[in-house]
Design a protein around this motif. Structure first.
Motif, PDB file in Angstrom:
ATOM      1  N   MET A   1      24.900   9.194  23.509  1.00 27.66           N
ATOM      2  CA  MET A   1      25.418  10.499  23.441  1.00 27.66           C
ATOM      3  C   MET A   1      26.516  10.360  22.566  1.00 27.66           C
ATOM      4  N   GLN A   2      26.884  11.469  21.918  1.00 31.32           N
ATOM      5  CA  GLN A   2      28.071  11.543  21.117  1.00 31.32           C
ATOM      6  C   GLN A   2      29.260  12.262  21.904  1.00 31.32           C
ATOM      7  N   TYR A   3      30.413  11.630  21.292  1.00 34.77           N
ATOM      8  CA  TYR A   3      31.804  12.110  22.033  1.00 34.77           C
ATOM      9  C   TYR A   3      32.683  12.372  20.945  1.00 34.77           C
ATOM     10  N   LEU A   4      33.681  13.134  21.120  1.00 39.04           N
ATOM     11  CA  LEU A   4      34.975  13.164  20.526  1.00 39.04           C
ATOM     12  C   LEU A   4      35.803  12.716  21.165  1.00 39.04           C
ATOM     13  N   ILE A   5      36.592  11.660  20.726  1.00 40.64           N
ATOM     14  CA  ILE A   5      37.857  11.092  21.768  1.00 40.64           C
ATOM     15  C   ILE A   5      39.201  11.414  20.911  1.00 40.64           C
ATOM     16  N   ILE A   6      40.115  11.995  21.746  1.00 39.94           N
ATOM     17  CA  ILE A   6      41.197  12.290  21.299  1.00 39.94           C
ATOM     18  C   ILE A   6      42.430  11.489  22.152  1.00 39.94           C
ATOM     19  N   ALA A   7      43.136  10.621  21.490  1.00 40.56           N
ATOM     20  CA  ALA A   7      43.974   9.490  22.224  1.00 40.56           C
ATOM     21  C   ALA A   7      45.354   9.624  21.640  1.00 40.56           C
ATOM     22  N   TYR A   8      46.227  10.243  22.393  1.00 45.66           N
ATOM     23  CA  TYR A   8      47.670  10.449  21.969  1.00 45.66           C
ATOM     24  C   TYR A   8      48.376   8.949  22.447  1.00 45.66           C
ATOM     25  N   ASP A   9      49.299   8.624  21.723  1.00 43.65           N
ATOM     26  CA  ASP A   9      50.034   7.319  22.209  1.00 43.65           C
ATOM     27  C   ASP A   9      51.031   7.623  23.096  1.00 43.65           C
ATOM     28  N   ASN A  10      51.231   6.537  23.980  1.00 39.89           N
ATOM     29  CA  ASN A  10      52.285   6.486  24.982  1.00 39.89           C
ATOM     30  C   ASN A  10      53.685   6.462  23.965  1.00 39.89           C
ATOM     31  N   ASP A  11      54.658   7.285  24.492  1.00 42.67           N
ATOM     32  CA  ASP A  11      56.093   7.364  23.759  1.00 42.67           C
ATOM     33  C   ASP A  11      56.465   5.883  23.649  1.00 42.67           C
ATOM     34  N   LYS A  36      27.947   2.692  16.494  1.00 43.56           N
ATOM     35  CA  LYS A  36      28.884   3.290  17.674  1.00 43.56           C
ATOM     36  C   LYS A  36      29.853   4.133  17.331  1.00 43.56           C
ATOM     37  N   ILE A  37      30.635   3.870  16.361  1.00 44.87           N
ATOM     38  CA  ILE A  37      31.785   4.396  16.023  1.00 44.87           C
ATOM     39  C   ILE A  37      31.483   5.396  14.660  1.00 44.87           C
ATOM     40  N   ILE A  38      31.505   6.589  14.523  1.00 49.40           N
ATOM     41  CA  ILE A  38      30.790   7.369  13.501  1.00 49.40           C
ATOM     42  C   ILE A  38      32.021   7.501  12.573  1.00 49.40           C
ATOM     43  N   GLU A  39      33.082   7.932  12.996  1.00 50.72           N
ATOM     44  CA  GLU A  39      34.374   8.329  12.323  1.00 50.72           C
ATOM     45  C   GLU A  39      35.467   7.986  13.273  1.00 50.72           C
ATOM     46  N   ALA A  40      36.609   7.494  12.518  1.00 53.49           N
ATOM     47  CA  ALA A  40      37.825   7.403  13.214  1.00 53.49           C
ATOM     48  C   ALA A  40      38.844   7.704  12.262  1.00 53.49           C
ATOM     49  N   VAL A  56      32.328   8.759  18.500  1.00 52.49           N
ATOM     50  CA  VAL A  56      31.551   7.889  18.742  1.00 52.49           C
ATOM     51  C   VAL A  56      30.115   8.193  19.330  1.00 52.49           C
ATOM     52  N   ASP A  57      29.445   7.210  19.418  1.00 55.91           N
ATOM     53  CA  ASP A  57      27.910   7.284  19.952  1.00 55.91           C
ATOM     54  C   ASP A  57      27.469   6.136  20.834  1.00 55.91           C
ATOM     55  N   PHE A  58      27.565   6.495  22.057  1.00 58.64           N
ATOM     56  CA  PHE A  58      26.964   5.311  22.738  1.00 58.64           C
ATOM     57  C   PHE A  58      25.918   5.911  23.624  1.00 58.64           C
ATOM     58  N   GLU A  59      25.248   5.079  24.149  1.00 56.85           N
ATOM     59  CA  GLU A  59      23.825   5.259  25.068  1.00 56.85           C
ATOM     60  C   GLU A  59      24.127   6.263  26.029  1.00 56.85           C
ATOM     61  N   ASN A  60      25.454   5.737  26.817  1.00 57.45           N
ATOM     62  CA  ASN A  60      25.591   6.646  28.289  1.00 57.45           C
ATOM     63  C   ASN A  60      26.930   6.329  28.561  1.00 57.45           C
ATOM     64  N   ASP A  61      27.329   7.096  29.502  1.00 54.96           N
ATOM     65  CA  ASP A  61      28.751   6.911  29.981  1.00 54.96           C
ATOM     66  C   ASP A  61      29.144   5.393  30.362  1.00 54.96           C
ATOM     67  N   ASP A  62      28.368   4.923  30.993  1.00 51.32           N
ATOM     68  CA  ASP A  62      28.624   3.471  31.273  1.00 51.32           C
ATOM     69  C   ASP A  62      29.218   2.547  29.944  1.00 51.32           C
ATOM     70  N   GLU A  63      28.220   2.738  28.873  1.00 55.08           N
ATOM     71  CA  GLU A  63      28.480   1.902  27.837  1.00 55.08           C
ATOM     72  C   GLU A  63      29.748   2.401  27.039  1.00 55.08           C
ATOM     73  N   LEU A  64      30.275   3.777  27.113  1.00 65.45           N
ATOM     74  CA  LEU A  64      31.462   4.134  26.702  1.00 65.45           C
ATOM     75  C   LEU A  64      32.491   3.750  27.430  1.00 65.45           C
ATOM     76  N   ASN A  65      32.223   3.534  28.823  1.00 65.92           N
ATOM     77  CA  ASN A  65      33.492   3.065  29.696  1.00 65.92           C
ATOM     78  C   ASN A  65      33.793   1.523  29.280  1.00 65.92           C
ATOM     79  N   GLU A  66      32.457   0.802  29.252  1.00 64.77           N
ATOM     80  CA  GLU A  66      32.470  -0.632  28.823  1.00 64.77           C
ATOM     81  C   GLU A  66      33.588  -0.907  27.712  1.00 64.77           C
ATOM     82  N   TRP A  67      33.066  -0.386  26.720  1.00 61.88           N
ATOM     83  CA  TRP A  67      34.044  -0.189  25.595  1.00 61.88           C
ATOM     84  C   TRP A  67      35.418   0.021  25.875  1.00 61.88           C
ATOM     85  N   LEU A  68      35.743   0.926  26.470  1.00 66.87           N
ATOM     86  CA  LEU A  68      37.198   1.555  26.730  1.00 66.87           C
ATOM     87  C   LEU A  68      37.716   0.361  27.518  1.00 66.87           C
ATOM     88  N   GLU A  69      37.181  -0.165  28.453  1.00 66.72           N
ATOM     89  CA  GLU A  69      37.934  -1.358  29.187  1.00 66.72           C
ATOM     90  C   GLU A  69      38.422  -2.352  28.507  1.00 66.72           C
TER      91      GLU A  69
END
Length: 95
Positions: A1-11, A36-40, A56-69
């Motif tokens: 599944m493809q996702y757009l991730i928008i990640a703002y930095d902490n102050d 897995k990462i298409i563009e960044a 990004v393009d991950f098989e499922n939410d679990d794979e996405l969450n595993e990467w984020l961890e």
């Protein structure tokens, strides 16, 4: 599944970003080679880097969450997880 991730930095996280950057880029390059990462890229406001965007393009939410961890910008508290957005998308094929 493809996702757009928008990640703002902490102050005031520039020092943390710089400390984690090498590990972040190394991991990103590996995931790009695996498709897995298409563009960044960086989010820029007033000529300053304020976060990241990724398609990004991950098989499922679990794979996405595993990467984020284990993503260095998450584990080193660079990205503000309160403003973190994950949006399912369907990108136009490059072919």
């Amino acid at each position: 599944m493809q996702y757009l991730i928008i990640a703002y930095d902490n102050d005031n996280s520039l020092d943390k970003r710089l400390e984690a950057r090498e590990a972040h880029v190394e991991g990103a390059k590996k995931l790009m080679a695996e498709g897995k990462i298409i563009e960044a890229g960086a989010l820029i406001e007033e000529d300053q880097m304020v976060g990241s965007t990724l398609f990004v393009d991950f098989e499922n939410d679990d794979e996405l969450n595993e990467w984020l961890e284990s993503e260095p910008y998450v584990t080193n508290n660079v990205w503000n997880m309160d403003e973190f957005q994950i949006v399912p998308v369907k990108l136009l094929p490059k072919d």
